[in-house]
Design a protein around this motif. Structure first.
Motif, PDB file in Angstrom:
ATOM      1  N   LYS A 179      43.292 -12.389  17.972  1.00  0.00           N
ATOM      2  CA  LYS A 179      44.437 -11.549  18.268  1.00  0.00           C
ATOM      3  C   LYS A 179      44.969 -11.850  19.670  1.00  0.00           C
ATOM      4  CE  LYS A 179      47.379  -8.225  17.694  1.00  0.00           C
ATOM      5  NZ  LYS A 179      48.279  -8.077  16.547  1.00  0.00           N
ATOM      6  N   PHE A 180      44.066 -12.008  20.603  1.00  0.00           N
ATOM      7  CA  PHE A 180      44.506 -12.306  21.965  1.00  0.00           C
ATOM      8  C   PHE A 180      45.171 -13.683  22.024  1.00  0.00           C
ATOM      9  CE2 PHE A 180      43.721 -13.648  26.460  1.00  0.00           C
ATOM     10  CZ  PHE A 180      44.594 -12.735  27.031  1.00  0.00           C
ATOM     11  N   ASP A 181      44.619 -14.622  21.296  1.00  0.00           N
ATOM     12  CA  ASP A 181      45.220 -15.950  21.208  1.00  0.00           C
ATOM     13  C   ASP A 181      46.651 -15.816  20.685  1.00  0.00           C
ATOM     14  OD1 ASP A 181      45.390 -18.708  21.289  1.00  0.00           O
ATOM     15  OD2 ASP A 181      44.525 -18.990  19.302  1.00  0.00           O
ATOM     16  N   VAL A 236      30.053 -14.752  23.908  1.00  0.00           N
ATOM     17  CA  VAL A 236      30.759 -15.994  24.214  1.00  0.00           C
ATOM     18  C   VAL A 236      30.074 -17.213  23.594  1.00  0.00           C
ATOM     19  CG1 VAL A 236      29.676 -16.727  26.365  1.00  0.00           C
ATOM     20  CG2 VAL A 236      32.137 -16.991  26.074  1.00  0.00           C
ATOM     21  N   HIS A 237      28.830 -17.041  23.168  1.00  0.00           N
ATOM     22  CA  HIS A 237      28.142 -18.163  22.516  1.00  0.00           C
ATOM     23  C   HIS A 237      28.837 -18.571  21.220  1.00  0.00           C
ATOM     24  CE1 HIS A 237      26.278 -14.348  21.270  1.00  0.00           C
ATOM     25  NE2 HIS A 237      26.410 -14.883  20.071  1.00  0.00           N
ATOM     26  N   LEU A 238      29.754 -17.731  20.754  1.00  0.00           N
ATOM     27  CA  LEU A 238      30.502 -18.092  19.544  1.00  0.00           C
ATOM     28  C   LEU A 238      31.414 -19.287  19.772  1.00  0.00           C
ATOM     29  CD1 LEU A 238      31.225 -14.614  18.047  1.00  0.00           C
ATOM     30  CD2 LEU A 238      29.907 -16.455  17.027  1.00  0.00           C
ATOM     31  N   ILE A 239      31.481 -19.725  21.023  1.00  0.00           N
ATOM     32  CA  ILE A 239      32.201 -20.945  21.341  1.00  0.00           C
ATOM     33  C   ILE A 239      31.626 -22.103  20.520  1.00  0.00           C
ATOM     34  CG2 ILE A 239      31.174 -22.330  23.206  1.00  0.00           C
ATOM     35  CD1 ILE A 239      33.509 -21.538  24.928  1.00  0.00           C
ATOM     36  N   GLY A 240      30.362 -21.954  20.124  1.00  0.00           N
ATOM     37  CA  GLY A 240      29.725 -22.996  19.330  1.00  0.00           C
ATOM     38  C   GLY A 240      29.857 -22.795  17.830  1.00  0.00           C
ATOM     39  N   SER A 241      30.621 -21.781  17.417  1.00  0.00           N
ATOM     40  CA  SER A 241      30.788 -21.554  15.982  1.00  0.00           C
ATOM     41  C   SER A 241      31.784 -22.544  15.401  1.00  0.00           C
ATOM     42  CB  SER A 241      31.246 -20.115  15.746  1.00  0.00           C
ATOM     43  OG  SER A 241      32.310 -20.063  14.832  1.00  0.00           O
ATOM     44  N   TYR A 242      31.445 -23.096  14.253  1.00  0.00           N
ATOM     45  CA  TYR A 242      32.241 -24.180  13.699  1.00  0.00           C
ATOM     46  C   TYR A 242      33.691 -23.780  13.463  1.00  0.00           C
ATOM     47  CZ  TYR A 242      33.980 -27.813  10.651  1.00  0.00           C
ATOM     48  OH  TYR A 242      34.746 -28.807  10.112  1.00  0.00           O
ATOM     49  N   ASP A 243      33.901 -22.650  12.837  1.00  0.00           N
ATOM     50  CA  ASP A 243      35.281 -22.328  12.474  1.00  0.00           C
ATOM     51  C   ASP A 243      36.016 -21.461  13.485  1.00  0.00           C
ATOM     52  OD1 ASP A 243      33.460 -20.410  11.703  1.00  0.00           O
ATOM     53  OD2 ASP A 243      34.739 -19.627  10.110  1.00  0.00           O
ATOM     54  N   ARG A 244      35.295 -20.770  14.366  1.00  0.00           N
ATOM     55  CA  ARG A 244      36.014 -19.883  15.276  1.00  0.00           C
ATOM     56  C   ARG A 244      35.833 -20.216  16.746  1.00  0.00           C
ATOM     57  NH1 ARG A 244      34.866 -13.938  13.690  1.00  0.00           N
ATOM     58  NH2 ARG A 244      36.500 -13.618  15.221  1.00  0.00           N
ATOM     59  N   ALA A 271      36.656 -22.830  18.582  1.00  0.00           N
ATOM     60  CA  ALA A 271      37.765 -23.464  19.292  1.00  0.00           C
ATOM     61  C   ALA A 271      38.734 -22.432  19.867  1.00  0.00           C
ATOM     62  CB  ALA A 271      38.500 -24.416  18.363  1.00  0.00           C
ATOM     63  N   THR A 272      38.959 -21.358  19.148  1.00  0.00           N
ATOM     64  CA  THR A 272      39.882 -20.329  19.626  1.00  0.00           C
ATOM     65  C   THR A 272      39.418 -19.762  20.952  1.00  0.00           C
ATOM     66  OG1 THR A 272      40.091 -19.719  17.311  1.00  0.00           O
ATOM     67  CG2 THR A 272      41.066 -18.234  18.930  1.00  0.00           C
ATOM     68  N   LEU A 273      38.150 -19.382  20.988  1.00  0.00           N
ATOM     69  CA  LEU A 273      37.584 -18.799  22.201  1.00  0.00           C
ATOM     70  C   LEU A 273      37.647 -19.806  23.343  1.00  0.00           C
ATOM     71  CD1 LEU A 273      36.302 -16.196  22.996  1.00  0.00           C
ATOM     72  CD2 LEU A 273      34.100 -17.041  22.189  1.00  0.00           C
ATOM     73  N   MET A 309      39.745 -22.207  23.761  1.00  0.00           N
ATOM     74  CA  MET A 309      41.123 -22.382  24.232  1.00  0.00           C
ATOM     75  C   MET A 309      41.587 -21.199  25.069  1.00  0.00           C
ATOM     76  SD  MET A 309      42.309 -25.276  23.586  1.00  0.00           S
ATOM     77  CE  MET A 309      44.063 -25.431  23.416  1.00  0.00           C
ATOM     78  N   ILE A 310      41.222 -20.004  24.645  1.00  0.00           N
ATOM     79  CA  ILE A 310      41.605 -18.828  25.441  1.00  0.00           C
ATOM     80  C   ILE A 310      41.059 -18.960  26.857  1.00  0.00           C
ATOM     81  CG2 ILE A 310      41.246 -16.360  25.751  1.00  0.00           C
ATOM     82  CD1 ILE A 310      41.100 -16.109  22.720  1.00  0.00           C
ATOM     83  N   LEU A 311      39.779 -19.295  26.943  1.00  0.00           N
ATOM     84  CA  LEU A 311      39.161 -19.402  28.262  1.00  0.00           C
ATOM     85  C   LEU A 311      39.786 -20.545  29.054  1.00  0.00           C
ATOM     86  CD1 LEU A 311      35.450 -18.587  27.356  1.00  0.00           C
ATOM     87  CD2 LEU A 311      37.130 -17.122  28.472  1.00  0.00           C
ATOM     88  N   SER A 312      40.122 -21.629  28.377  1.00  0.00           N
ATOM     89  CA  SER A 312      40.773 -22.741  29.075  1.00  0.00           C
ATOM     90  C   SER A 312      42.121 -22.303  29.639  1.00  0.00           C
ATOM     91  CB  SER A 312      40.988 -23.922  28.125  1.00  0.00           C
ATOM     92  OG  SER A 312      39.769 -24.330  27.550  1.00  0.00           O
ATOM     93  N   HIS A 313      42.832 -21.491  28.867  1.00  0.00           N
ATOM     94  CA  HIS A 313      44.121 -20.989  29.332  1.00  0.00           C
ATOM     95  C   HIS A 313      43.964 -20.059  30.535  1.00  0.00           C
ATOM     96  CE1 HIS A 313      47.038 -22.461  26.461  1.00  0.00           C
ATOM     97  NE2 HIS A 313      46.290 -22.097  25.443  1.00  0.00           N
ATOM     98  N   MET A 314      42.971 -19.201  30.474  1.00  0.00           N
ATOM     99  CA  MET A 314      42.854 -18.145  31.476  1.00  0.00           C
ATOM    100  C   MET A 314      42.085 -18.584  32.719  1.00  0.00           C
ATOM    101  SD  MET A 314      44.644 -15.890  30.021  1.00  0.00           S
ATOM    102  CE  MET A 314      44.510 -14.476  31.109  1.00  0.00           C
ATOM    103  N   LEU A 315      41.346 -19.658  32.588  1.00  0.00           N
ATOM    104  CA  LEU A 315      40.529 -20.147  33.690  1.00  0.00           C
ATOM    105  C   LEU A 315      41.406 -20.424  34.910  1.00  0.00           C
ATOM    106  CD1 LEU A 315      37.574 -20.753  34.151  1.00  0.00           C
ATOM    107  CD2 LEU A 315      37.944 -23.083  33.375  1.00  0.00           C
TER     108      LEU A 315
END
Length: 726
Positions: free
Chosen positions: A124-126, A147-155, A157-159, A161-167
């Motif tokens: 939703k935030f994305d 935040v470990h869901l960063i390693g989840s296959y299907d979801r 990438a979203t997390l 990218m959000i962090l990359s944007h906000m960093l």
DNA sequence: CTAGGTGCCATTTAGACAGCATGTC
DNA sequence: CTAAATGGCACCTAG
């Protein structure tokens, strides 16, 4: 550390003390002294239920009171957004405003910009980022839960990218389970790292093997051979147990089996309360089993159950009425449901290409549910060795380290969607800019070399250009096209959008529900059902029968898409039944699916149907086709035939009541407005409340005496068999 | 004759985010 | 393609 000593606003300390907290847990203190309170990024990797939430609350509120702006709290599940919303609401006494927003849940219709704390799912935030709301620039802090869901296959990438944007634009507080490479994550985020295994409730782990329970510390307890004795024993001790299994079928089977053994341990009042609970549950084939289990104080919990039933079970477990829950992994990642003893029956899972070990990270999350902070000094987590070597399980899951996190940015589906968004919504103007953005990602940090990512990105860009999502000018500058921009905002996979677009000419010539539903089902964004072995022939027959309605060719048996296609046909048929008012129970029976599955299919189909219409509007739509699609969308949303569309728009009137009204002769809003209250009340499922709602909707006063009438009618019913059965 | 047990074989296999505009039975 | 568990079914046995 004492709460008093915290270097934060006095009002914050007051509220924490009012909760009865005087002393912080060691990892909490360490986290708060790491520099987060001064604005430094932090990765906090500690077990579940060891106080991550409190840390993030303090950091958020302190920051907001001091600097203003907004904090965003990201969660992985909608249910967790609601849970956090209720928790964070408490801070509103300080004048902060809290909102939760997810795909199907907005806490308010007011604009989010007016809130200080915004809880949202990552997706939703994305999506909010893509829509480019002004308030985004006021976001001063992003808390990423799980935040470990960063390693989840299907979801993942979203997390990422959000962090990359906000960093660099906002402070980041990343909350994680214990992972193998938290340092790497912290380095990427330029964050301090606080890691700890400390838990407020001690955790004792062991492996069970044919009657012997080997504790990690070397102790051995003896039990009856069957692992069920572990759950029964917990109940005998006046405690609760949580059992994790790897299939829905197992969850139901084990729950029923345990139920018969635990029933006799219940007290009379408990049995009575359970009976009460049972009577409040809707009737369908799945809940029939659930009810049987519940009467013995046991429940199963999996995604086939409806939301309402799941929450009901979680609540009743928390209040100790339900003694044992047998669950699939739904519960491990979901809302907080701790138990004295956690029993893990399975450590393997079928993953599409055979049986694989469940990752250590996930098993540890299950084990982390052991121990109820207010009731237990110790929690017990026990892995059952049935086919596995007990020693191997002990080494891998109890003494072993959890896996490392790997960036999933390169996952094709997620990647093409993210690249499209970068071009259409984030002003990435050419390939060089794209690459320089990708260099800020966790993928780049972890791999150091992004040549392969660049190569993939190039292919995606070609795909997007070829299919009219974006264009490139003479100077190789990207130009977002309306089709691309809208696809990105609708948050659908570009491949879904392409499939829709390609089907428009055929759809325009032959608009029909079955063809449209199959089209939707063929999309990567849809969850399709699987045609079972014995059903395959039926669905193939159906496909041939409906061949002229489809917008695609029927694949041959040898075709790798054959199996998937039959699943799409099955899904399309379910949707067709739904809009033809087939009762839910019959749908569950004929397609052998659970309420949760139907709900999910409908939810997705609704979203995709809307998206299909929105995209069609971009390509010189024919007015009558557009209207046809809009009507179909409404039918899908409400599950009704065309003639009920008018009635179903009324408040509190769904597919059942609308049908009842229609059959009773009330065929339009006009009919109802003119009707006598008494006549409306005669209709099945229509009571005084509904009628009042209708009149309020029409802005008409209730006819005089109507209320009395209805009371009289109710009185008259008293003493009849009907009333008694109620 | 029947209730219950045994062994073999075919079948099946976890979960869940996103748009938009308002309210199921 | 991988494999474990389950449920259905045929068949068997004890009473």
């Amino acid at each position: 550390m004492r709460v008093d000593e915290l270097p934060v606003d006095e009002r914050i300390k007051r509220i924490i003390r009012e909760r009865g907290i005087e002393e912080l847990y060691p990892p909490q203190a360490e986290a708060l002294m790491s520099g987060v309170l001064e604005g430094k990024n932090l990765v906090l990797a500690i077990p579940t239920a060891s106080g991550k939430t409190l840390v993030s609350e303090i950091v958020m509120v302190n920051k907001l009171l001091r600097e203003g702006g907004k904090a965003v709290y990201l969660v992985p599940l909608k249910a967790l957004a609601e849970e956090k919303y209720r928790e964070f609401k408490e801070w509103e006494v300080l004048g902060l405003r809290v909102a939760a927003t997810t795909g199907d849940y907005d806490s308010t219709d007011e604009w989010l910009g007016r809130y200080d704390v915004i809880i949202a799912t990552a997706e939703k935030f994305d999506s909010l980022l893509r829509h480019g709301s002004n308030w985004i620039e006021d976001v001063k802090l992003v808390v990423a839960d799980e935040v470990h869901l960063i390693g989840s296959y299907d979801r993942g990438a979203t997390l990422e990218m959000i962090l990359s944007h906000m960093l660099g634009k906002a402070q980041i507080l990343a909350l994680s389970a214990t992972v193998g490479n938290a340092e790497e994550l912290a380095e990427w985020l330029d964050a301090a790292l606080v890691m700890s295994d400390w838990r407020p409730v001690q955790l004792r782990k062991g492996v069970f093997h044919i009657g012997q329970l080997f504790w990690e510390d070397g102790g051995i307890d003896r039990y009856p051979e069957n692992w069920e004795s572990l759950a029964i024993d917990a109940v005998k001790k006046g405690k609760q147990a949580l059992v994790f299994v790897n299939t829905r079928r197992s969850a139901e089977k084990e729950a029923l089996s345990l139920s018969s053994k635990i029933a006799r341990l219940l007290t009379k009042p408990e049995t009575r309360q359970l009976d009460e609970l049972v009577s409040s549950i809707e009737d369908n084939p799945t809940t029939e089993k659930l009810k049987r289990a519940l009467r013995g104080g046991v429940a199963f919990h999996h995604a086939g159950l409806s939301r309402a039933e799941r929450t009901m079970i979680e609540d009743a477990f928390r209040s100790k009425l339900i003694k044992v829950i047998v669950a699939t992994p739904t519960l491990a990642a979901g809302v907080n449901t701790p138990a004295f003893r956690v029993i893990i029956r399975d450590t393997k899972r079928y993953a599409g290409f055979g049986w694989t070990d469940i990752p250590v990270l996930e098993i540890q999350q299950m084990m982390g549910r052991a121990g109820r902070p207010k009731y237990d000094k110790v929690g017990e987590a026990i892995i059952v060795a049935r086919t596995e070597e007990p020693r191997r399980l002990m080494e891998k899951y109890i003494h072993g380290k959890p896996e490392k996190l790997f960036s999933m940015l390169a996952n094709e589906q997620a990647f093409r969607s993210q690249i499209l968004a970068l071009v259409t919504n984030f002003r990435i103007g050419n390939f060089r800019e794209l690459v320089s953005f990708l260099e800020r990602t966790f993928y780049a940090h972890q791999r150091r070399d992004i040549a392969s990512l660049e190569y993939k990105a190039k292919n995606v860009v070609y795909f997007l250009i070829e299919n009219g999502f974006i264009d490139m000018d003479m100077n190789d500058r990207f130009m977002p096209l309306p089709f691309g921009k809208r696809s990105s905002q609708l948050y659908i996979d570009p491949l879904t959008a392409k499939k829709f677009k390609d089907a428009f000419p055929k759809l325009e010539n032959n608009p029909n529900p079955f063809g449209i539903f199959q089209l939707i089902a063929s999309t990567p964004d849809m969850a399709t059902l699987n045609a079972r072995r014995r059903e395959m022939e039926d669905y193939l027959d159906l496909a041939y029968e409906m061949e002229d309605k489809l917008y695609t060719n029927i694949p041959y048996y040898e075709d790798s898409r054959f199996q998937g296609f039959l699943g799409q046909i099955k899904t399309a048929k379910v949707l067709l039944d739904w809009i033809n008012e087939v009762p839910e129970t019959r749908i569950y029976e004929t397609y052998n699916i659970d309420p949760g599955d139907l709900y999910r299919i409908l939810e997705l189909a609704d979203w995709l149907m809307y998206s299909l219409i929105e995209l069609y509007r971009l390509f010189e739509p024919e007015e009558d086709v557009l209207n046809y699609l809009r009507d179909l969308h409404l039918r899908l949303r409400h599950g009704v035939r065309e003639e009920l569309l008018e009635l179903v728009k009324l408040p509190n009137i769904g597919r059942k009541r609308a049908r009842a009204l229609y059959n009773a002769g009330f065929r339009s809003q006009e009919d109802i407005m003119r009707a006598k209250v008494r006549d409306l009340l005669e209709v099945e499922g229509i009571g005084m409340k509904v009628v009042e709602g209708l009149f309020r909707h029409f802005g008409v006063e209730m006819p005089k005496g109507a209320k009395k009438d209805s009371k009289k009618a109710e009185k008259a019913r008293k003493g009849t068999l009907d009333a008694f059965l109620k």
